[in-house]
Each structure stands twice: as structure tokens, then as C-alpha cells.
Design a protein around this motif. Structure first.
Motif, PDB file in Angstrom:
ATOM      1  N   GLY A 225      19.758  42.162 102.260  1.00 35.04           N
ATOM      2  CA  GLY A 225      19.063  41.325 103.234  1.00 35.04           C
ATOM      3  C   GLY A 225      19.906  40.113 103.575  1.00 35.04           C
ATOM      4  O   GLY A 225      20.471  39.470 102.690  1.00 35.04           O
ATOM      5  N   TRP A 226      20.001  39.821 104.868  1.00 33.52           N
ATOM      6  CA  TRP A 226      20.855  38.757 105.393  1.00 33.52           C
ATOM      7  C   TRP A 226      20.002  37.733 106.134  1.00 33.52           C
ATOM      8  O   TRP A 226      19.562  38.007 107.252  1.00 33.52           O
ATOM      9  N   PRO A 227      19.770  36.547 105.589  1.00 31.89           N
ATOM     10  CA  PRO A 227      19.070  35.512 106.358  1.00 31.89           C
ATOM     11  C   PRO A 227      19.919  35.090 107.559  1.00 31.89           C
ATOM     12  O   PRO A 227      21.123  35.375 107.613  1.00 31.89           O
TER      13      PRO A 227
ATOM     14  N   ARG B 277      21.304  35.675 100.665  1.00 34.13           N
ATOM     15  CA  ARG B 277      21.232  37.130 100.721  1.00 34.13           C
ATOM     16  C   ARG B 277      20.514  37.669  99.493  1.00 34.13           C
ATOM     17  O   ARG B 277      20.597  37.102  98.415  1.00 34.13           O
TER      18      ARG B 277
ATOM     19  N   LEU C 259      12.939  39.407 101.140  1.00 34.48           N
ATOM     20  CA  LEU C 259      13.870  38.597 101.926  1.00 34.48           C
ATOM     21  C   LEU C 259      13.708  37.135 101.538  1.00 34.48           C
ATOM     22  O   LEU C 259      12.603  36.640 101.380  1.00 34.48           O
TER      23      LEU C 259
ATOM     24  N   HIS D 153      16.284  37.738 110.286  1.00 36.71           N
ATOM     25  CA  HIS D 153      16.956  38.398 109.175  1.00 36.71           C
ATOM     26  C   HIS D 153      17.584  39.705 109.684  1.00 36.71           C
ATOM     27  O   HIS D 153      17.118  40.281 110.661  1.00 36.71           O
TER      28      HIS D 153
END
Length: 183
Positions: free
Chosen positions: A68-70, A51, A46, A147
Motif C-alpha cells: 500500500g502506497w499513501p 507504506r 492502509l 492511495h
């Protein structure tokens, strides 16, 4: 930021439907089972700034991704052209804004949307959705601190992604991405 996947990341494949490839329901089953794989989800690096993603082997020749999405990140408005798809949130919460209308596939640059076509849904860990061809949406991690991780699958593998901008009821086609732009 993209993360180079290992030479081959294998995940369980679902059965194929009677057609040439997996159905939207089979893709949804696959992303749900894959999102429940805690070891796979924990293996995704992450990045706090952007991303991250790793390509997975999807069922029946489909394209699949672990993403993965911060906090405070999203996709912007887009569609997946002629591909059907599904995604499930593995951790965190994602929000999807979509249009409940079938748009013409080609031949337009600007459309004025009718009232009442907007749909929104929160997808917490373990929840997902399937969608058909030309599904226009944006996916967001609205959390300010956490996240999110999700699993996505598309069939046939994405030939292109059309990117849109939106101002009120006006949707504009901005550009078209091809696989070489994201792989």
C-alpha cells in the motif's frame, strides 16, 4: 510501517517454466491475477503516513508482496540484485522511473549515466511490468490524495536490495539492505 501478515496468505500460483523457477512472464501473470483479487486488495490495511505491506506466497518459490502506497510516497532508486521481478498496480496509479542500461553488478560506488537512459511510465490499475536482473528503478505514488496498491513478485527471493541516490547524471550506491532489514 509494516503489517504482520496472517500465518499464511495464499494466492494462486502460476505454472513453472522449464528452468528452476518462474520466468519474468510467469511472475507478471501472477501479479496481474493477484492484483485482480478485489478481496485480497481490500484486506490490506492502509496507513496515511507510510507504506504498508503483507508478504504473499508467490509461484514456484518466488517472493511476493502486496504493498500500500499513501499519497506522495516512493521507494527511492534501487535494484533487486540477481532477482527478476514483476509488479502490477491493483488500485490507484504508480509511476516508475527506470534506467534503460545494464549497470555493472558489483565493484562500483559512483557512475555517471549517459544521456537518454531515463525511462518513465505510468501504471494505472490493472497494468504492470516485468524486469530482469539488476533493473534500477524507483516507484512512486505521485497522487496528492489517493492511495495506490500494488502486487510485486521476485525470483529468486530477494537476496538484497541495493539503494542508490541520484543527482543529475550521477548515480551513487548508498547502502545494501538484506532480507532481515524488511521482513
Amino acid at each position: 510501517m509494516s503489517v504482520s501478515p496472517p500465518p499464511s496468505v495464499r494466492t494462486p500460483a502460476s505454472g513453472r517454466g522449464s528452468g528452476a523457477g518462474p520466468t519474468a512472464a510467469e511472475l507478471l501473470d501472477f501479479v496481474g491475477r493477484t492484483a485482480a483479487d478485489a478481496g485480497l486488495i481490500a484486506s490490506l490495511p492502509l496507513d496515511p503516513e507510510g507504506r504498508t505491506w503483507v508478504r504473499l506466497d508467490g509461484p514456484g518459490g518466488s517472493e511476493a508482496w502486496l504493498i500500500g502506497w499513501p499519497p506522495h510516497t516512493g521507494t527511492g532508486w534501487h535494484d533487486h540484485a540477481d532477482s527478476i521481478g514483476a509488479f502490477t498496480t491493483a488500485s490507484g496509479t504508480l509511476k516508475e522511473h527506470s534506467l534503460a542500461v545494464r549497470l555493472p553488478a558489483d565493484g562500483w560506488k559512483t557512475l555517471e549515466l549517459a544521456e537518454d537512459v531515463d525511462r518513465s511510465r505510468q501504471l494505472t490499475a490493472g497494468h504492470g511490468r516485468a524486469f530482469g536482473q539488476h533493473h534500477v528503478h524507483e516507484v512512486l505514488n505521485e497522487s496528492g490524495t489517493e492511495h495506490a496498491v500494488s502486487v510485486h513478485a521476485y525470483y529468486p527471493p530477494l537476496p538484497q536490495i541495493r539503494r542508490y541516490s541520484r543527482t543529475g547524471a550521477v548515480l551513487r550506491l548508498e547502502h545494501i539492505e538484506r532480507p532481515e532489514d524488511w521482513q
